[in-house]
Each structure stands twice: as structure tokens, then as C-alpha cells.
Design an enzyme around this catalytic site. Sequence first.
Site, PDB file in Angstrom:
ATOM      1  CG  ASN A  25      65.865  69.244  17.170  1.00  0.00           C
ATOM      2  OD1 ASN A  25      66.080  68.166  17.704  1.00  0.00           O
ATOM      3  ND2 ASN A  25      66.805  70.114  16.922  1.00  0.00           N
ATOM      4  CG  HIS A  38      65.830  66.992  23.596  1.00  0.00           C
ATOM      5  ND1 HIS A  38      67.055  66.786  24.191  1.00  0.00           N
ATOM      6  CD2 HIS A  38      65.876  68.205  23.032  1.00  0.00           C
ATOM      7  CE1 HIS A  38      67.797  67.868  24.022  1.00  0.00           C
ATOM      8  NE2 HIS A  38      67.123  68.736  23.307  1.00  0.00           N
ATOM      9  CG  HIS A  68      72.472  69.730  17.325  1.00  0.00           C
ATOM     10  ND1 HIS A  68      72.428  70.720  18.276  1.00  0.00           N
ATOM     11  CD2 HIS A  68      73.746  69.709  16.878  1.00  0.00           C
ATOM     12  CE1 HIS A  68      73.624  71.286  18.393  1.00  0.00           C
ATOM     13  NE2 HIS A  68      74.431  70.689  17.549  1.00  0.00           N
ATOM     14  NE  ARG A 112      73.924  69.819  21.699  1.00  0.00           N
ATOM     15  CZ  ARG A 112      74.546  70.949  22.035  1.00  0.00           C
ATOM     16  NH1 ARG A 112      75.854  70.978  22.200  1.00  0.00           N
ATOM     17  NH2 ARG A 112      73.859  72.065  22.186  1.00  0.00           N
ATOM     18  NE  ARG A 138      75.305  67.542  24.810  1.00  0.00           N
ATOM     19  CZ  ARG A 138      75.477  68.778  25.297  1.00  0.00           C
ATOM     20  NH1 ARG A 138      74.443  69.451  25.769  1.00  0.00           N
ATOM     21  NH2 ARG A 138      76.673  69.337  25.322  1.00  0.00           N
ATOM     22  CD  GLU A 143      69.580  72.294  14.681  1.00  0.00           C
ATOM     23  OE1 GLU A 143      69.739  71.685  15.755  1.00  0.00           O
ATOM     24  OE2 GLU A 143      68.839  73.277  14.566  1.00  0.00           O
ATOM     25  CB  THR A 157      72.198  75.944  20.807  1.00  0.00           C
ATOM     26  OG1 THR A 157      72.360  74.634  20.280  1.00  0.00           O
ATOM     27  CG2 THR A 157      72.871  76.949  19.891  1.00  0.00           C
ATOM     28  CD  GLU A 202      66.883  77.256  13.036  1.00  0.00           C
ATOM     29  OE1 GLU A 202      67.063  76.452  12.098  1.00  0.00           O
ATOM     30  OE2 GLU A 202      66.580  76.907  14.197  1.00  0.00           O
ATOM     31  CG  HIS A 235      67.269  77.532  21.221  1.00  0.00           C
ATOM     32  ND1 HIS A 235      68.099  76.432  21.105  1.00  0.00           N
ATOM     33  CD2 HIS A 235      67.221  77.821  22.550  1.00  0.00           C
ATOM     34  CE1 HIS A 235      68.539  76.094  22.323  1.00  0.00           C
ATOM     35  NE2 HIS A 235      68.024  76.922  23.208  1.00  0.00           N
TER      36      HIS A 235
END
Length: 234
Positions: free
Chosen positions: A6, A9, A42, A44, A48, A68, A99, A149, A184
Site C-alpha cells: 500500500n 503514505h 486507498h 479516500r 488526504r 481501496e 481505518t 480482507e 492493517h
Amino acid sequence: MRLGVNVDHIATLRNARGEAYPDPVEGAKIALQAGADGITAHLREDRRHIRDQDLQRLRQLPAPLNFEMAATDEMVELATTLRPHACCLVPERREELTTEGGLDVVRGLAKLQPKIDRLKEAGIRVSLFIDPTPQALEAAQKLGAPVVELHTGAYAGNHPGELERLARAAALGRDLGLEIHAGHGLTYENVQPIAAIPEIAELNIGHFLISQALFVGLGPAVKRMKDLMLSARP
Ligand SMILES: CC(=O)[C@@H](O)[C@H](O)COP(=O)(O)O
Ligand SMILES: NCC(=O)COP(=O)(O)O
């Protein structure tokens, strides 16, 4: 067992100064070269970290993209236009730091069904990000999602009994004919007991890898994680 990296970040760091670097797409390429089997991002609602154009560019990479997203009309529209390899429906609350739980597939069944059907009609593999409970697994099967998931956040937070709960959920999910993923909060330290669960086909890992990359580089961080995952299995 597959590793989805992922790249959210990387975008968090980029957005901190509004520059074009570090680039999540460059990170994705490095992760893939180091052994990642796919990329997760992801988008969002509040953008962000990952932005729409990141997703467009990630989609051009010769690797599976797992998009995602919240189960909203906006995101379904985006997904059916972009047509990624997969979509994972995740719950979102604007004020959340990350999440916090799984999708409410039991109470949200009626709302989710048309969105899932629309994504499947577009040839997208649908995954539902759920808590590891029998009720959620049965609802996922009823909704016709081929993949779930399992949220490993409580396990990562050292909640007692979570590993056993995840193992039971993975076994039940397979019995229900679902493909089982997990993710996660996974790190070098806690990944192996999860990777050792035989029914789990894929792990999606992000925050820890991007953090570790600051010290050792993204390629070595991804390679070590993949090695830990594979060595957890006979
Ligand atoms: C669904 C999930 O567990 C991760 O993709 C997580 O959402 C990463 O994104 P955030 O760090 O913004 O929560
Ligand atoms: N769905 C889990 C994911 O994509 C990455 O979660 P995390 O490793 O950033 O906590």
C-alpha cells in the site's frame, strides 16, 4: 502467498509540502521490483494522501492495482472508469486517523449490493474489508463478493485472542468459498503468525513498510517483508 504494498503514505509525505516528490508511482515500481505482487492504494474521500491522478498513473503499471475505496457512488463511478484489477470496499469516517474497523456488511447489505454488482459487471474483482466475524463472512458471501480482507488492526494492537479469531475466520471464509486476504497494522514483528494461516492468500501492508523505507530503503523493506511471509509457511 502474495504481498500487496500500500503506497498511501508515500503520498502523505509528498502532500506534506505540496511537492511532486516522493512519488507513489516510483515507490510502486521499486516495491514491485523488490517482490511485491501488487499495489494497493486507498483513494479516500478527503484525498488526504492518494490523489486521483496517482490512481490513474498506478493503473498504467504492469501489475495488479487494488483500489481501496468507500462504497460511494463517486468511488464506484471512478472505479468503473479506471477499471483496476480489484476494488476493496472499506469504511471511511472523515475524522478517523486510519481505518478503524471493517465494513458493516450485515446492516449495509441492501446499500452495498448494487455497488458490488456494478463493480463486478465492470470486470473488477471485489473485496470487502471486514472484521473477522462469522456474521461478516456470511454476509460477504451473500453479497457475492469473491474476496474478503480480514482487518488485522485488533491483532496488531495486541488484543487478546485476535490471532485465533483471525484463524477461525480464515477457515470459515474458505469453507464459504471466499478468497481470504488480510491487512492493517502488519509489521516485521507481527506478520509471521498471520502469514502462517494457510487459508490467507494475500497480505496488504503499507504504513510500516513506508516507515521502514525511511531507514533501509523501500526495496529492502519490501524484500524482507516478503521473505518473512514466505518463511512463515512450510
Ligand atoms: C483499509 C486499510 O486498512 C488501509 O488501507 C488503511 O486504510 C490505509 O489507509 P489509511 O492509513 O489512510 O487508513
Ligand atoms: N488494507 C490494509 C492496507 O492496505 C495497508 O494497511 P497498513 O499496513 O497501512 O496499516
